[in-house]
Design an enzyme around this catalytic site. Structure first.
Site, short mmCIF file in Angstrom:
data_model
loop_
_atom_site.label_atom_id
_atom_site.label_comp_id
_atom_site.label_asym_id
_atom_site.label_seq_id
_atom_site.Cartn_x
_atom_site.Cartn_y
_atom_site.Cartn_z
N SER A 79 0.88 -1.16 0.00
CA SER A 79 0.00 0.00 0.00
C SER A 79 0.92 1.21 0.00
O SER A 79 1.77 1.34 0.89
CB SER A 79 -0.90 -0.02 1.23
OG SER A 79 -1.88 0.98 1.11
N GLU A 80 0.77 2.10 -1.00
CA GLU A 80 1.81 3.11 -1.21
C GLU A 80 1.86 4.18 -0.13
O GLU A 80 2.77 4.99 -0.11
CB GLU A 80 1.69 3.73 -2.61
CG GLU A 80 0.45 4.56 -2.86
CD GLU A 80 -0.65 3.75 -3.54
OE1 GLU A 80 -0.68 2.52 -3.38
OE2 GLU A 80 -1.49 4.37 -4.24
N ASN A 81 0.89 4.19 0.78
CA ASN A 81 1.01 5.11 1.90
C ASN A 81 1.98 4.59 2.97
O ASN A 81 2.16 5.25 3.99
CB ASN A 81 -0.37 5.41 2.52
CG ASN A 81 -1.12 4.16 2.90
OD1 ASN A 81 -1.11 3.16 2.18
ND2 ASN A 81 -1.78 4.19 4.04
#
Lengths: 208, 235
Positions: A45-47
């Site tokens: 998840s790119e966060n």
């Protein structure tokens, strides 16, 4: 019968192999996680998370634990957390094997448009431009036609691009298409769909 | 001994705010945002702000409160889709918006904080993002030049700190906070808990206190943007 959203997601899951680190976009791509089965896949998840788990049980939501779609999620025994610069270092650096993304338009040369419709509401590209520039393989899942019934597989994109020549494979309700020299190659046709239907529904050049 | 801990967000901001300044803010959506410092900047009334932040909050919460009070002149963000007031001001030409790809924004902050004025990236090549930027070919591939960000002030949120400013984050609330913290000429961190010196494990500090100039402990609402759950019987 064309594939529905879940069947498209199930088909996309077949693209994923043991050991892959994968980023799934928002919308239909999120459903791909339901079909990975026993495969050893780590979701990014790119966060700032590797090893994304399912939604929490009711009452166990944690405001500090969300995915890139801002949905509450859970961690797994393999999970790691990191900051956004680190997250995109692994994306840009080619460490993520594949991204499965939605799209508004894909062109036969692999151009992708999925972030903006000029004159309408403009939300932003989020991490999509970084993902398509950096990951090993870009797989698009989308409807074959837009709401007006027009082909979303085009000779050239009309919307502002997310990336140029970045798409490897497209999965629509009608089948699976690869971006190859000269156009899109039909790799697989959904059960009950004919080649003639695909030709009629596709603006992009189809090559053998 | 140098004092980093302040009694309130307003006190921590004393002497650092000025009209027209650039602020780098941590957070992703409403997760890990410096909500007390944002409220204190609203109360201070500082105007014409340029804010570099991945998102712009929502109506009435997060950076959304500074948009409502018209204190923001320009946003540098990757995604602003959750804020109707933002959209209204932007479409009315009252607010400038510079879209940055998310990874480019994070790296611009990281680079700025690391003394790197610019870097080449393949993100955005061949798109509107590349317009007006230098293109350079390395080993057969085009890259565009992006600038590091050095902000007048960084505002970030962490889970725990000691009084020297060593920070520990919790789960995905880390997000943009470390890169944002490093790129400010002054960095103010708000935390849920300030713990006694020596009680954080030095091997497990996420951001060393060298980057953090001022600290404040605060209460956090920690609002959830998309509450998604599964039913127990499905397990």
């Amino acid at each position: 019968m064309p594939w529905d959203r879940n069947q498209m997601a199930e088909r996309a899951a077949q693209e994923l192999e043991d050991g892959m680190y994968v980023n799934l976009g928002i919308g239909i791509p999120t459903l791909v996680a339901n079909y990975v089965g026993d495969k050893d896949i780590t979701l990014q998840s790119e966060n700032g998370m590797l090893g994304m788990g399912p939604f929490p049980f009711e009452g166990e939501e944690d405001a500090d634990l969300i995915n890139a779609g801002k949905q509450t999620i859970t961690e797994l025994d393999r999970t790691s957390y990191f900051d956004s610069a680190q997250s995109f270092a692994m994306i840009r650096g080619g460490k993520i094997a594949a991204a499965v993304l939605g799209a508004m338009e894909v062109a036969e040369n692999g151009d992708l448009a999925n972030w903006m419709i000029p004159g309408k509401l403009v939300k932003g590209m989020g991490g999509a431009m970084d993902l398509v520039a950096g990951v090993g393989r870009v797989i698009v899942i989308m409807d074959h036609a837009n709401k007006k019934g027009e082909s979303k597989l085009l000779k050239e994109c009309t919307l502002p691009l997310t990336g140029k020549g970045v798409v490897d494979r497209i999965i629509t309700g009608l089948g699976v298409f690869d971006v190859v020299e000269g156009g899109l190659k039909v790799v697989e046709i959904a059960d009950g769909v004919t080649m003639a239907e695909i030709e009629a529904a596709t603006e992009a050049t189809l090559v053998a | 001994m140098v004092k980093k801990v302040y009694g309130s967000a307003a006190e921590a901001l004393e002497g650092v705010l000025f009209d027209g300044m650039q602020i780098a803010a941590g957070g992703f959506g409403l997760c890990g945002i410096p909500e007390n410092l944002i409220a204190a900047i609203r109360d201070a009334g500082t105007k014409d702000l340029t804010v570099a932040s991945n998102n712009a909050g929502v109506d009435g919460f997060g950076l959304g409160v500074l948009l409502e009070t018209r204190q923001v002149k320009k946003m540098i963000s990757s995604y602003v889709g959750e804020n109707a007031e933002f959209m209204r001001q932007y479409l009315a030409g009252e607010l400038e918006l510079e879209f940055n790809p998310q990874g480019t924004l994070a790296e611009r902050m990281r680079a700025g904080g690391a003394g790197i004025p610019g870097f080449y990236t393949k993100t955005g090549v061949g798109t509107v993002i590349a317009e007006g930027k230098e293109v350079k070919n390395f080993d057969g591939q085009d890259y565009i030049l992006e600038r590091g960000i050095v902000a007048d002030l960084s505002i970030v949120k962490a889970w725990k700190a000691d009084d020297t400013g060593n920070l520990v984050f919790r789960k995905t609330s880390r997000n943009f906070n470390p890169p944002a913290a490093t790129c400010g000429k002054i960095c103010i961190a708000e935390v849920e808990e300030i713990v006694p010196r020596g009680s954080l494990n030095p091997d497990e500090i996420h951001l060393p206190g060298i980057y953090v100039h001022r600290l404040v402990q605060g209460q956090h609402e920690k609002r959830i943007e998309q509450r998604t759950v599964r039913k127990r019987e499905e397990a």
